[in-house]
Design a protein around this motif. Sequence first.
Motif, PDB file in Angstrom:
ATOM      1  N   ASP A 113      25.321  79.264  23.506  1.00  0.00           N
ATOM      2  CA  ASP A 113      24.233  78.530  23.843  1.00  0.00           C
ATOM      3  C   ASP A 113      24.019  78.078  25.486  1.00  0.00           C
ATOM      4  N   LYS A 114      25.386  77.968  26.096  1.00  0.00           N
ATOM      5  CA  LYS A 114      25.313  77.810  27.382  1.00  0.00           C
ATOM      6  C   LYS A 114      25.009  79.350  28.152  1.00  0.00           C
ATOM      7  N   LYS A 115      25.193  80.022  27.527  1.00  0.00           N
ATOM      8  CA  LYS A 115      24.951  81.540  28.323  1.00  0.00           C
ATOM      9  C   LYS A 115      23.451  81.782  28.154  1.00  0.00           C
ATOM     10  N   LYS A 116      22.713  81.464  27.135  1.00  0.00           N
ATOM     11  CA  LYS A 116      21.500  81.368  27.088  1.00  0.00           C
ATOM     12  C   LYS A 116      20.565  80.478  27.882  1.00  0.00           C
ATOM     13  N   LEU A 117      21.189  79.208  28.171  1.00  0.00           N
ATOM     14  CA  LEU A 117      20.848  78.148  29.268  1.00  0.00           C
ATOM     15  C   LEU A 117      21.014  78.767  30.707  1.00  0.00           C
ATOM     16  N   PHE A 118      21.822  79.345  30.990  1.00  0.00           N
ATOM     17  CA  PHE A 118      21.991  80.089  32.210  1.00  0.00           C
ATOM     18  C   PHE A 118      20.879  81.238  32.670  1.00  0.00           C
ATOM     19  N   ILE A 119      20.870  81.818  31.444  1.00  0.00           N
ATOM     20  CA  ILE A 119      19.803  83.025  31.722  1.00  0.00           C
ATOM     21  C   ILE A 119      18.683  82.823  31.810  1.00  0.00           C
ATOM     22  N   GLY A 120      18.148  81.488  31.145  1.00  0.00           N
ATOM     23  CA  GLY A 120      16.845  80.967  31.102  1.00  0.00           C
ATOM     24  C   GLY A 120      16.726  80.426  32.325  1.00  0.00           C
ATOM     25  N   CYS A 121      17.677  79.485  32.936  1.00  0.00           N
ATOM     26  CA  CYS A 121      17.451  79.005  34.299  1.00  0.00           C
ATOM     27  C   CYS A 121      17.324  79.971  35.307  1.00  0.00           C
ATOM     28  N   ALA A 122      17.971  81.290  35.475  1.00  0.00           N
ATOM     29  CA  ALA A 122      18.002  82.395  36.195  1.00  0.00           C
ATOM     30  C   ALA A 122      16.638  82.816  36.238  1.00  0.00           C
ATOM     31  N   VAL A 123      16.019  83.204  34.970  1.00  0.00           N
ATOM     32  CA  VAL A 123      14.699  83.639  34.841  1.00  0.00           C
ATOM     33  C   VAL A 123      13.642  82.890  35.422  1.00  0.00           C
ATOM     34  N   CYS A 124      13.765  81.420  34.917  1.00  0.00           N
ATOM     35  CA  CYS A 124      12.781  80.258  35.503  1.00  0.00           C
ATOM     36  C   CYS A 124      12.859  80.529  37.343  1.00  0.00           C
ATOM     37  N   ALA A 125      14.112  80.576  37.862  1.00  0.00           N
ATOM     38  CA  ALA A 125      14.203  80.571  39.221  1.00  0.00           C
ATOM     39  C   ALA A 125      13.639  81.779  39.749  1.00  0.00           C
ATOM     40  N   VAL A 126      13.823  82.987  39.184  1.00  0.00           N
ATOM     41  CA  VAL A 126      12.967  84.174  39.795  1.00  0.00           C
ATOM     42  C   VAL A 126      11.570  84.135  39.589  1.00  0.00           C
ATOM     43  N   CYS A 127      10.827  83.484  38.668  1.00  0.00           N
ATOM     44  CA  CYS A 127       9.436  83.289  38.133  1.00  0.00           C
ATOM     45  C   CYS A 127       8.996  82.360  39.411  1.00  0.00           C
ATOM     46  N   VAL A 128       9.676  81.398  39.718  1.00  0.00           N
ATOM     47  CA  VAL A 128       9.248  80.401  40.763  1.00  0.00           C
ATOM     48  C   VAL A 128       9.087  81.266  42.134  1.00  0.00           C
ATOM     49  N   VAL A 129      10.227  81.909  42.437  1.00  0.00           N
ATOM     50  CA  VAL A 129      10.306  82.534  43.729  1.00  0.00           C
ATOM     51  C   VAL A 129       8.992  83.605  43.650  1.00  0.00           C
ATOM     52  N   CYS A 130       8.716  84.196  42.436  1.00  0.00           N
ATOM     53  CA  CYS A 130       7.649  85.167  42.781  1.00  0.00           C
ATOM     54  C   CYS A 130       6.246  84.615  42.826  1.00  0.00           C
ATOM     55  N   VAL A 131       6.251  83.469  42.131  1.00  0.00           N
ATOM     56  CA  VAL A 131       4.992  82.679  42.262  1.00  0.00           C
ATOM     57  C   VAL A 131       4.765  82.097  43.741  1.00  0.00           C
ATOM     58  N   ALA A 132       5.749  81.481  44.300  1.00  0.00           N
ATOM     59  CA  ALA A 132       5.836  81.232  45.596  1.00  0.00           C
ATOM     60  C   ALA A 132       5.316  82.149  46.684  1.00  0.00           C
ATOM     61  N   ALA A 133       5.995  83.391  46.356  1.00  0.00           N
ATOM     62  CA  ALA A 133       5.604  84.498  47.353  1.00  0.00           C
ATOM     63  C   ALA A 133       4.095  84.771  47.020  1.00  0.00           C
ATOM     64  N   VAL A 134       3.690  85.028  45.920  1.00  0.00           N
ATOM     65  CA  VAL A 134       2.489  85.618  45.780  1.00  0.00           C
ATOM     66  C   VAL A 134       1.389  84.352  46.452  1.00  0.00           C
ATOM     67  N   ALA A 135       1.550  83.028  46.196  1.00  0.00           N
ATOM     68  CA  ALA A 135       0.908  82.023  46.769  1.00  0.00           C
ATOM     69  C   ALA A 135       1.043  82.104  48.254  1.00  0.00           C
ATOM     70  N   TYR A 136       1.834  82.349  48.943  1.00  0.00           N
ATOM     71  CA  TYR A 136       2.232  82.453  50.264  1.00  0.00           C
ATOM     72  C   TYR A 136       1.421  83.715  50.964  1.00  0.00           C
ATOM     73  N   GLY A 137       1.520  84.770  50.057  1.00  0.00           N
ATOM     74  CA  GLY A 137       0.770  85.909  50.639  1.00  0.00           C
ATOM     75  C   GLY A 137      -0.807  85.616  50.528  1.00  0.00           C
ATOM     76  N   ILE A 138      -1.356  85.185  49.613  1.00  0.00           N
ATOM     77  CA  ILE A 138      -2.642  84.781  49.418  1.00  0.00           C
ATOM     78  C   ILE A 138      -3.142  83.671  50.442  1.00  0.00           C
ATOM     79  N   GLY A 139      -2.317  82.823  50.690  1.00  0.00           N
ATOM     80  CA  GLY A 139      -2.694  81.750  51.749  1.00  0.00           C
ATOM     81  C   GLY A 139      -2.636  82.301  53.035  1.00  0.00           C
TER      82      GLY A 139
END
Length: 71
Positions: A31-57
């Motif tokens: 369960d903790k492994k799944k939580l860590f993997i989920g947090c890592a995926v979420c962090a990568v998604c946030v960085v990607c969305v921020a990069a796209v928003a920065y490029g558009i702006g």
Amino acid sequence: MDFMSITDGVISFAKEKIDTVMDFWNGLEDDKKKLFIGCAVCAVCVVCVAAVAYGIGRAQGRRLAFEEEDF
């Protein structure tokens, strides 16, 4: 300073750190492994969305600057 001794030192240091992390990872419950993997995926998604928003702006700001400039 011999290049090979520096390389051996770097490899030994990296191997020790990787072994430490792998021992920690293998000691976790599933369960903790799944939580860590989920947090890592979420962090990568946030960085990607921020990069796209920065490029558009940035592109929008550049377009406005070109429109305002008098030639």
